[in-house]
Design a protein around this motif. Sequence first.
Motif, PDB file in Angstrom:
ATOM      1  N   LYS A 134      84.551  30.986  59.146  1.00 19.51           N
ATOM      2  CA  LYS A 134      83.919  32.126  59.822  1.00 19.51           C
ATOM      3  C   LYS A 134      83.944  31.947  61.346  1.00 19.51           C
ATOM      4  O   LYS A 134      84.066  32.914  62.088  1.00 19.51           O
ATOM      5  CB  LYS A 134      82.477  32.297  59.326  1.00 19.51           C
ATOM      6  CG  LYS A 134      82.347  32.630  57.845  1.00 19.51           C
ATOM      7  CD  LYS A 134      82.958  33.968  57.484  1.00 19.51           C
ATOM      8  CE  LYS A 134      82.742  34.312  56.016  1.00 19.51           C
ATOM      9  NZ  LYS A 134      83.412  35.569  55.619  1.00 19.51           N
ATOM     10  N   GLN A 135      83.803  30.689  61.793  1.00 19.85           N
ATOM     11  CA  GLN A 135      83.898  30.411  63.234  1.00 19.85           C
ATOM     12  C   GLN A 135      85.281  30.771  63.770  1.00 19.85           C
ATOM     13  O   GLN A 135      85.407  31.340  64.863  1.00 19.85           O
ATOM     14  CB  GLN A 135      83.609  28.926  63.501  1.00 19.85           C
ATOM     15  CG  GLN A 135      82.146  28.548  63.418  1.00 19.85           C
ATOM     16  CD  GLN A 135      81.924  27.054  63.549  1.00 19.85           C
ATOM     17  OE1 GLN A 135      82.865  26.255  63.497  1.00 19.85           O
ATOM     18  NE2 GLN A 135      80.675  26.642  63.687  1.00 19.85           N
ATOM     19  N   ARG A 186      84.640  38.536  60.499  1.00 19.87           N
ATOM     20  CA  ARG A 186      83.990  37.628  59.540  1.00 19.87           C
ATOM     21  C   ARG A 186      84.059  38.200  58.130  1.00 19.87           C
ATOM     22  O   ARG A 186      84.344  37.488  57.168  1.00 19.87           O
ATOM     23  CB  ARG A 186      82.524  37.399  59.930  1.00 19.87           C
ATOM     24  CG  ARG A 186      82.303  36.311  60.952  1.00 19.87           C
ATOM     25  CD  ARG A 186      80.863  35.829  60.929  1.00 19.87           C
ATOM     26  NE  ARG A 186      79.909  36.918  61.070  1.00 19.87           N
ATOM     27  CZ  ARG A 186      79.433  37.356  62.232  1.00 19.87           C
ATOM     28  NH1 ARG A 186      79.824  36.789  63.358  1.00 19.87           N
ATOM     29  NH2 ARG A 186      78.575  38.352  62.278  1.00 19.87           N
ATOM     30  N   GLY A 219      80.051  23.398  54.524  1.00 18.68           N
ATOM     31  CA  GLY A 219      80.446  23.677  55.910  1.00 18.68           C
ATOM     32  C   GLY A 219      81.847  24.242  56.022  1.00 18.68           C
ATOM     33  O   GLY A 219      82.252  24.708  57.090  1.00 18.68           O
ATOM     34  N   GLU A 255      76.357  27.201  51.168  1.00 19.74           N
ATOM     35  CA  GLU A 255      76.969  28.471  51.568  1.00 19.74           C
ATOM     36  C   GLU A 255      77.017  29.459  50.398  1.00 19.74           C
ATOM     37  O   GLU A 255      77.073  29.043  49.237  1.00 19.74           O
ATOM     38  CB  GLU A 255      78.374  28.184  52.104  1.00 19.74           C
ATOM     39  CG  GLU A 255      78.334  27.404  53.395  1.00 19.74           C
ATOM     40  CD  GLU A 255      79.631  26.700  53.749  1.00 19.74           C
ATOM     41  OE1 GLU A 255      79.912  26.562  54.941  1.00 19.74           O
ATOM     42  OE2 GLU A 255      80.360  26.289  52.832  1.00 19.74           O
ATOM     43  N   LYS A 275      81.648  27.988  56.759  1.00 14.96           N
ATOM     44  CA  LYS A 275      81.157  28.182  58.131  1.00 14.96           C
ATOM     45  C   LYS A 275      82.276  27.971  59.144  1.00 14.96           C
ATOM     46  O   LYS A 275      82.401  28.721  60.118  1.00 14.96           O
ATOM     47  CB  LYS A 275      80.009  27.198  58.401  1.00 14.96           C
ATOM     48  CG  LYS A 275      79.372  27.360  59.769  1.00 14.96           C
ATOM     49  CD  LYS A 275      78.279  26.321  59.987  1.00 14.96           C
ATOM     50  CE  LYS A 275      77.709  26.427  61.399  1.00 14.96           C
ATOM     51  NZ  LYS A 275      76.686  25.382  61.650  1.00 14.96           N
TER      52      LYS A 275
END
Length: 413
Positions: free
Chosen positions: A251-252, A265, A245, A146, A248
């Motif tokens: 952000k989800q 985001r 992760g 990331e 991520k």
Amino acid sequence: MSKTLGFQTVEWNKVNWRKLEKTLFKLQKRIFRASVRGDIRAVRKLQKTLMKSWTAKMIAVRRVTQENKGKKTAGIDGVKSLTNRQRLTLVANLKISKKAKPTRRVWIPKPGRSEKRPLGIPTMYDRALQALTKQALEPEWEARFEPNSYGFRPGRSCHDAIEAIFTGINQKPKWVLDADIAKCFDKINHNALLTKLNTYPSLRRLIKSWLKAGVMDNGTFSPTEEGTPQGGVISPLLANIALHGMEKRIKQFAETMKGSKSKNRNALNLVRYADDFVIMHKDHYVVKECQRIINIWLNDMGLELKSSKTRITHTMDGFDFLGFNIRQYQVGKNQSKQGFKTIIKPSKEKVLEHYRQLAKVIDQYRAAPQTALISRLKPIIRGWCNYYSSVCSKETFNTLGHMLWKKLALMGI
């Protein structure tokens, strides 16, 4: 001092290392590009080529026996300070099929604390094989890691992480989750890590053998059922893979909030350096919810947040990260249209720690000539100042200079 390796006849001191580095980099670049385009078959094929490569083996052995700071620290095999002939023999013997030996446990003090941190020192053979494996795995994962992960990655530093934090808060005051993962290196779940690693069978078996190798502490063997031993060449990379992760997942969560997905985001920032990370958002509730989500996410990897080091604060109150104090100060409209200024400077804890180190050296060199004391102090002061030279450190440097002068005057030096 020549040695025949297959069709290669070499003399260690006469090897063109620059040429070998270029050849290895080209192969790593091919792995990186294949990983970017999602061609897993090509990635595995190139990784197998690299693991068998004489060039990669030579560079791996050079890194652990010549360039690494811990080259004179022995594992349970007692091997250290290899000769050129021994290095060539090690290159010839590197095989992926050999089983890993236990690591030697060494306890080192944590900076500024009484408690100690365990290091697992692998054998010289395992260190060289780990360096070789890291050369194969790192390009694949660099293509996938990331953007706001900065610890133990090539071309990234603490200063990049601090810059990312500054960029995230310089336009608006925010709430901050300043978090630390409890015993990150010691608690990682092996099965979850190997599943996430998802590499080809022989490399998976090799990495599993390192994870399960166990430790020798004062002649006592202890099995390792979890964690990656600190001290190994490949441990930081495996820890980064385990924590991959996290951004991520945050952000989800941001996409589930009301409003524009892209704006949500961008408004929620996560910056991670190894097992330390911060999450920043203007809403206190969002930051609190992120703490809960991250705790659940970490449980899958066998980890949890360290409650004593995890707190929610505001940028107006300030927080410490990687030895820096990051804080926003209210100012008049003439000084800033926003009504505040973001100032980053050395943390008070690190300033006192540095002064204590200087004072300890002065006490030790009380009877030594001035030249000896100066030559001992110079690299410590230069290194510390270089680390903090990119932020607002002028006042801190002046204060430390005055404190150092007073200490020297008191000692009559």
